[in-house]
Structure formats: structure tokens, C-alpha cells
Design a protein around this motif. Structure first.
Motif, short mmCIF file in Angstrom:
data_model
loop_
_atom_site.label_atom_id
_atom_site.label_comp_id
_atom_site.label_asym_id
_atom_site.label_seq_id
_atom_site.Cartn_x
_atom_site.Cartn_y
_atom_site.Cartn_z
N ALA A 12 0.82 -1.20 0.00
CA ALA A 12 0.00 0.00 0.00
C ALA A 12 0.86 1.25 0.00
O ALA A 12 0.74 2.09 0.87
CB ALA A 12 -0.92 -0.03 1.19
N LEU A 22 -6.81 -2.52 -1.50
CA LEU A 22 -6.42 -3.81 -0.95
C LEU A 22 -7.17 -4.94 -1.65
O LEU A 22 -6.62 -6.01 -1.91
CB LEU A 22 -6.64 -3.86 0.56
N CYS A 55 -5.58 -7.19 9.68
CA CYS A 55 -6.39 -8.01 8.75
C CYS A 55 -7.01 -7.21 7.63
O CYS A 55 -7.54 -7.78 6.68
CB CYS A 55 -7.47 -8.77 9.52
N GLY A 56 -6.96 -5.86 7.72
CA GLY A 56 -7.55 -5.04 6.66
C GLY A 56 -9.04 -5.34 6.53
O GLY A 56 -9.72 -5.63 7.52
N HIS A 105 0.64 -3.38 18.57
CA HIS A 105 1.66 -3.24 19.61
C HIS A 105 1.14 -3.66 20.98
O HIS A 105 1.93 -3.84 21.91
CB HIS A 105 2.13 -1.78 19.70
C1 LIG Z 1 -1.33 -3.08 3.60
S1 LIG Z 1 -2.71 -3.38 4.64
C2 LIG Z 1 -2.76 -5.15 4.61
C3 LIG Z 1 -4.09 -5.71 5.00
C4 LIG Z 1 -4.19 -7.23 4.92
N1 LIG Z 1 -3.20 -7.87 5.75
C5 LIG Z 1 -4.05 -7.71 3.50
O1 LIG Z 1 -3.17 -8.50 3.19
O2 LIG Z 1 -4.85 -7.27 2.66
C6 LIG Z 1 -2.14 -3.02 6.27
C7 LIG Z 1 -3.21 -3.12 7.35
O3 LIG Z 1 -2.57 -3.08 8.62
C8 LIG Z 1 -3.31 -2.24 9.48
N2 LIG Z 1 -2.39 -1.74 10.50
C9 LIG Z 1 -1.32 -0.93 10.32
N3 LIG Z 1 -0.70 -0.70 11.49
C10 LIG Z 1 -1.40 -1.40 12.44
C11 LIG Z 1 -1.26 -1.54 13.86
N4 LIG Z 1 -0.28 -0.94 14.54
N5 LIG Z 1 -2.15 -2.31 14.50
C12 LIG Z 1 -3.17 -2.93 13.83
N6 LIG Z 1 -3.35 -2.81 12.49
C13 LIG Z 1 -2.47 -2.06 11.80
C14 LIG Z 1 -3.87 -1.17 8.56
O4 LIG Z 1 -4.99 -0.53 9.14
C15 LIG Z 1 -4.23 -2.00 7.33
O5 LIG Z 1 -5.52 -2.51 7.40
#
Ligand SMILES: C[S@@+](CC[C@H](N)C(=O)[O-])C[C@H]1O[C@@H](n2cnc3c(N)ncnc32)[C@H](O)[C@@H]1O
Length: 264
Positions: A12, A22, A55-56, A105
């Protein structure tokens, strides 16, 4: 046409509309391929408790739900409320899946209660990837498996007759477009430092062989504007760069996605 695994790796970088972005990436052949490989590597069994951190919009939750079956449990976690809402709507038909709004975290989970976990292009955004990995080590049971996939933006290479402009553009992506640009190469070391035993490390390099796919994944036009605004390219060089890339000549770009399978 994209011809190699993990074009989605080229994650992304620049999405202005994350959920459609996504979704679009997830259905590409390279994304399906590396996600399938991660799923197989986890060897999920019926009845397992599985965690998908970041999990997006529920990209992988249904596949996990199928693996654990009715006696298992899947927990998706995301810090973005919009992602959580979309994911919850999408997994509503799965009684064995829940989505929690939380920060990676500080996982809202008991110690050693998870059998399998996956983290797919999330550490690249984390303020402290080592702390996230420590949390994953805490919540996984001893011997539980973790699958990780993260890009390494310093490996982005785009063919162009003007090599210096190409380097300036990729330097902008590497230095400015993400928080943890080199997380891919750091993944094995950070995972081991968190207490995991590394099982496998793979580089599933994406090969992008047409402009439109690269534009979808890398946002070439948008990032060229940003690179110009940030002073990495002159406006003239930016225009010439895009004119050449969109001009119909053979296109080639590549970047690495590093995957790690590790045991707690
Ligand atoms: C590039 S997307 C990937 C989503 C999913 N894993 C996929 O493969 O489609 C990154 C995701 O990580 C989440 N994210 C980023 N930092 C995070 C954090 N510190 N805690 C929880 N979620 C987080 C974002 O909100 C986003 O939904």
C-alpha cells in the motif's frame, strides 16, 4: 501483465482509498500465489486458534475460517475503524471469526493462547515492528507458527533509459513513501530477536511487466507528482519519466517481498 509472485508485495505505497486498493491487489494472481503459500506454510489444523494481525478488510479471514473449521477460531485485528467495520460486515456469515479493533503493539489477547498467526504487509506501517513481534511471541503458544510477509522498498527497480531519474524516483519511494521502508530485509533478524525460531525465509520478487499493473500497485503517476513536490525530480524530469513509461515500450519493474515462517 504481471508475471511473478508478490506484485502485491508492492503494497500500500500510495493508496488513497485503502479498501478498494487492498481488494484490487488481493485478487491479482501474484497476491493469490504468495497468500496461498503463506496459508499452506502455516499448516493450520481443524480447531486451531488463528490470529491475523492487520487483517484489513478481511482479506484473508474467510480462508483462515475454512482451515480451522467450526471447532476453531479466527481473530482478525486492525487499528483502522473503517477496516474493522468492513471486515466485520464481510465475515458476518462465519460464526467462528471475530474482528477486534486494536493496535498490534498491544494485542488484546491472553498469553500463549494462539496456535497460528499471520502478519501480511503490516510491520511496514508499525511504529515499532520489534514490539509487535514481541507481542506475537507472547500470544503464540510455544511451538505455534507465525507467517510474515513484508516488502523491501529499497529493492524497487524500474527500467528507464534515464537511469538517474529512475534512481531518483525509487529513492523517493524508498525514503519517503512508507514508515519502515527496509522492513523486508530486517524481518529475519527482528523475528529471531523476538524469540522465534526461523523455519524459512523467502524472497518472492514481484515482476511487473506492464504499466497499468504497476500503476495500480505503485501509483506511479501519483508518486511521480509527490517526488517532484518533494524535490527528488524536476517537473521536466517527472514529465519525461512518465512519458517514457506510458509510451508503449516494454515495461519492467521489480521489488522484493520477504516472507518468514517462524516458530514461537
Ligand atoms: C497493507 S494493509 C494489509 C491488510 C491485509 N493484511 C491484506 O493483506 O490485505 C495493512 C493493514 O494493517 C493495518 N495496521 C497498520 N498498522 C497497524 C497496527 N499498529 N495495529 C493494527 N493494524 C495495523 C492497517 O490498518 C491496514 O488494514
Amino acid at each position: 501483465m504481471t508475471t511473478d509472485p508478490a506484485a502485491a508485495a508492492v503494497a500500500a505505497v500510495t493508496s488513497t482509498a485503502p479498501t478498494p486498493y487492498l481488494d484490487l491487489v488481493a485478487v491479482t494472481r501474484p497476491a493469490r500465489q504468495y497468500k496461498h503459500e503463506l496459508l499452506s506454510a502455516l499448516c493450520i489444523g481443524a480447531g486451531d486458534r488463528v490470529l491475523d494481525v492487520g487483517c484489513g478488510p478481511a482479506t484473508d479471514l474467510a480462508a483462515l475460517a475454512e482451515e480451522v473449521g467450526p471447532t476453531g477460531r479466527v481473530i482478525g485485528i486492525d487499528q483502522d475503524p473503517a477496516m474493522v467495520a468492513t471486515a466485520r460486515a464481510r465475515i458476518a456469515v462465519y460464526p467462528n471469526v471475530e474482528v477486534r479493533h486494536a493496535d498490534a503493539h498491544h494485542l488484546p489477547l491472553e498469553t500463549a493462547g494462539i496456535d497460528r498467526a499471520r502478519v501480511d504487509r503490516v510491520l511496514m506501517h508499525a511504529t515499532d515492528p520489534a514490539a509487535v513481534l514481541a507481542e506475537l511471541h507472547r500470544v503464540l503458544r510455544p511451538g505455534g507458527l507465525l507467517a510474515l510477509a513484508e516488502p523491501d522498498w529499497d529493492t524497487l527497480a524500474i527500467d528507464h533509459p534515464d537511469l538517474e531519474t529512475a534512481r531518483a524516483f525509487t529513492r523517493y519511494i524508498a525514503q519517503r513513501a512508507n514508515r519502515n521502508q527496509a522492513i523486508g530485509r530486517r524481518l529475519p533478524r527482528l523475528t529471531a530477536q523476538a524469540g522465534f525460531t526461523i523455519r524459512t525465509v523467502r524472497n518472492v520478487a514481484a515482476v511487473l511487466s506492464d504499466f497499468d499493473t504497476a500503476e495500480t500497485i505503485l501509483g506511479l503517476r501519483r508518486n511521480t507528482d509527490r517526488a517532484v513536490a518533494a524535490g527528488y525530480l524536476t517537473p521536466e524530469a517527472g514529465r519525461a519519466w512518465l512519458d517514457q513509461l506510458t509510451g508503449g515500450e516494454t515495461f519492467f519493474a521489480t521489488a522484493s517481498l520477504i516472507t518468514v515462517l517462524a516458530a514461537a
